[in-house]
Scaffold this motif. Structure first.
Motif, PDB file in Angstrom:
ATOM      1  N   PHE A   1       0.850  -1.188   0.000  1.00  0.00           N
ATOM      2  CA  PHE A   1       0.000   0.000   0.000  1.00  0.00           C
ATOM      3  C   PHE A   1       0.887   1.241   0.000  1.00  0.00           C
ATOM      4  N   SER A   2       0.573   2.203  -0.845  1.00  0.00           N
ATOM      5  CA  SER A   2       1.392   3.409  -0.920  1.00  0.00           C
ATOM      6  C   SER A   2       0.532   4.628  -1.216  1.00  0.00           C
ATOM      7  N   TYR A   3       1.112   5.807  -0.973  1.00  0.00           N
ATOM      8  CA  TYR A   3       0.368   7.051  -1.186  1.00  0.00           C
ATOM      9  C   TYR A   3       1.294   8.092  -1.794  1.00  0.00           C
ATOM     10  N   SER A   4       0.703   9.064  -2.482  1.00  0.00           N
ATOM     11  CA  SER A   4       1.470  10.161  -3.067  1.00  0.00           C
ATOM     12  C   SER A   4       0.780  11.479  -2.744  1.00  0.00           C
ATOM     13  N   LEU A   5       1.557  12.416  -2.196  1.00  0.00           N
ATOM     14  CA  LEU A   5       1.017  13.745  -1.873  1.00  0.00           C
ATOM     15  C   LEU A   5       1.149  14.697  -3.062  1.00  0.00           C
ATOM     16  N   ASN A   6       1.970  14.293  -4.063  1.00  0.00           N
ATOM     17  CA  ASN A   6       2.170  15.188  -5.222  1.00  0.00           C
ATOM     18  C   ASN A   6       1.813  14.514  -6.546  1.00  0.00           C
ATOM     19  N   ASP A   7       1.207  13.295  -6.460  1.00  0.00           N
ATOM     20  CA  ASP A   7       0.752  12.552  -7.638  1.00  0.00           C
ATOM     21  C   ASP A   7       1.913  11.961  -8.449  1.00  0.00           C
ATOM     22  N   VAL A   8       3.134  12.055  -7.930  1.00  0.00           N
ATOM     23  CA  VAL A   8       4.309  11.548  -8.659  1.00  0.00           C
ATOM     24  C   VAL A   8       5.107  10.572  -7.789  1.00  0.00           C
TER      25      VAL A   8
END
Length: 579
Positions: A532-539
């Motif tokens: 599971f992962s996340y991106s705060l800047n969409d990159v």
């Protein structure tokens, strides 16, 4: 008179005051609700199984399973050039998914047969309840389609629904007066109707655990009911009761060359699953088993074989567009740890019925991922022009269509009860229910259709309190799941990963984040390994919790017989607290 007028104006003023404040309160409540409602956009599901990469299709081939993910217990019927196929759905909503095809290769999703809560309401069942093992039959004598199924909710039991055109919806289900499960309806050449189903042996006659029987009833077409007193046991135990066969079930009756054939599953829907066949000169028996039973199974092969397909059975037969028979049946594709996360899927094989008994072609060999298209079918359009995809595919959902794709489903209730389309994407109004409760959840689900896949969504959301959470959920059941979401702890915003195993929840990892814009959430699986992962800047993506086991998303660990679901989740009753 002046005094009356004064009091009238005063009352009017007070009424306006309270109404205005009531509207103001409603607006505040509505605003608060909207604040707590995440908006999801740019959802992408991507399947990437090696078996499809290593087995590209030739021009005259298509992939089996034809329906990937949790679409078990297929039943199929035909009217002219139109084929209709149904599957089990359990507590997913709507109930009994139905598909249409002109050629057995390219299928269109028509949604669900049972789509009204007033008629089918699995609101308080676990995910394995609801409705399963449907039969679908076209009756040419009255130009009517019949769908018959067992509903494990609301004391419904066995029910039947009818329509002249499955594309236009179904009539209200009618409760039938008999017990047991797995019903199917058959219409003879003279128009007479019969219902066959699995049942327990007569009281006091059960010989061993798993001992079941197949019963037949005559059916009253005018009043839509079985005819009392006509029931008869036509198979006791299975092919050879001296061998103590278990779970004879999923019966289907056919007529060919003046004789009646009864096809059933035997061995339970697991490692010993198989398909067997019997013949009789009457729909009420006696039925004699074929000497070459089973006619379909995968139970004889090494456990460590490559590209393993297992548990095959629960089949139905249909005459194809090339005047050759085909069989649809359930099977599983275990992952690298030999666990079943994608659930029981719908497979297809050609069937040779040139002799007395039908035989699934290569059904007693390890199954291959491809089969030949029926002769005369020239184009495989799966995944294009609105046809259901299979093999490896990418599904992108921007929520811009007026009609939401039928692959998106609710759990224990309609998706329409919590979703709304906005200019920014799909808004989910959270219920005060979390994913672990036996209630309808505010989660828009999609079936896991590959062992190697990714599922990602952008989420625009700022939780107000620790009771608020929104994100992605991977779920095998209410007692076995992963929640990957954004919530609040004090004044801070956190993202967390929670694992729930057998009802016991544990926070795997959590981290404080600052939300300045919408966040991208993603889950990637490669066999048993989920990340599971996340991106705060969409990159740039940050992993949370490392690589975690998908064991709890398998039926091997969680039990039951559904497949894993991935979903867009929101709740106003969050109990997963950041650490």
């Amino acid at each position: 008179m002046k005094q009356q007028h004064f009091f009238f104006l005063q009352a009017l003023s007070l009424l306006f005051f309270f109404s205005f404040n009531d509207i103001k309160a409603q607006d505040t409540h509505s605003k608060k609700k909207t604040e707590r409602s995440p908006v999801f956009s740019n959802v992408m599901y991507q399947g990437d199984d090696n078996i499809y990469k290593n087995n590209p299709l030739k021009q005259d081939e298509f992939y089996s399973p034809v329906l990937q993910g949790c679409y078990p217990d297929p039943a199929i019927t035909r009217k002219g050039d139109d084929y209709y196929m149904t599957c089990s759905s359990f507590a997913m909503f709507p109930g009994v998914p139905i598909f249409h095809s002109k050629d057995l290769v390219n299928w269109t999703d028509l949604g669900g047969v049972l789509n009204k809560v007033s008629e089918f309401n699995p609101h308080d069942t676990d995910i394995r309840g609801g409705v399963y093992a449907p039969g679908i039959t076209y009756n040419p004598h009255n130009d009517t389609f019949y769908m018959i199924v067992t509903a494990f909710t609301g004391k419904m039991g066995n029910i039947i629904a009818k329509t002249k055109d499955p594309k236009k919806g179904w009539g209200s289900p009618v409760k039938l007066d008999f017990g047991g499960i797995d019903p199917c309806i058959f219409f003879d050449d003279n128009g007479k109707g019969y219902v066959v189903h699995n049942d327990a042996p007569d009281k006091g006659k059960e010989l061993y655990e798993g001992h079941r029987v197949i019963k037949v009833w005559e059916y009253d077409l005018e009043n839509d009911k079985v005819i009392a007193g006509t029931d008869k046991i036509i198979v006791d135990g299975g092919v050879d009761i001296s061998k103590k066969p278990i779970w004879i079930e999923a019966p289907h009756l056919y007529k060919k060359d003046g004789r009646y054939y009864l096809m059933c599953a035997e061995g339970g829907t697991g490692d010993d699953h198989s398909e067997v066949i019997f013949v009789s000169d009457s729909p009420k028996g006696p039925f004699k088993p074929a000497s070459n039973n089973p006619i379909l199974t995968q139970r004889y092969f090494p456990n460590d074989r490559a590209n393993k397909v297992d548990w095959t059975g629960h089949a139905d037969l249909i005459l194809g567009p090339d005047n050759k028979y085909y069989g649809v049946f359930l099977g599983v594709r275990p992952n690298d740890k030999n666990r079943v996360n994608t659930g029981r899927e719908t497979f297809m094989l050609p069937v040779d019925w040139s002799g007395v008994f039908p035989v699934f072609e290569n059904g007693l060999l390890p199954l291959e991922p491809k089969i030949k298209m029926p002769k005369g079918v020239t184009e495989n359009k799966t995944g294009k022009d609105g046809f259901f995809p299979n093999g490896n595919f990418t599904f992108v959902e921007n929520f811009t269509s007026e009609k939401l794709d039928y692959r998106w489903i609710g759990l224990r209730g309609p998706r329409e009860n919590f979703i709304s389309l906005t200019k920014k994407g799909l808004q989910i109004t959270p219920f005060e229910v979390n994913i672990k409760e036996l209630k309808p959840t505010s989660t828009l689900f999609y079936r896991q259709m590959h062992n190697t896949f990714s599922f990602a969504s952008t989420i625009d959301y700022k939780p107000v309190s620790q009771k608020d959470l929104a994100g992605i959920v991977c779920l095998q059941s209410e007692r076995f799941n992963y929640v990957f979401g954004i919530t609040k702890k004090g004044k801070d915003t956190y993202i967390l990963l929670e694992r729930t195993e057998n009802g016991q929840s544990k926070i795997i990892a959590s981290t404080k984040i600052e939300i300045k814009k919408p966040i991208r959430l993603q889950v990637k699986a490669k066999g048993d390994s989920y990340e599971f992962s996340y991106s705060l800047n969409d990159v740039d993506f940050e992993n949370l919790g490392g690589s975690v086991s998908g064991d709890i998303l398998s039926t091997n660990i969680a039990g039951g017989f559904t497949g894993a679901l991935v979903g867009l989740y929101a709740t106003a009753a969050n109990d997963a607290q950041a650490e």
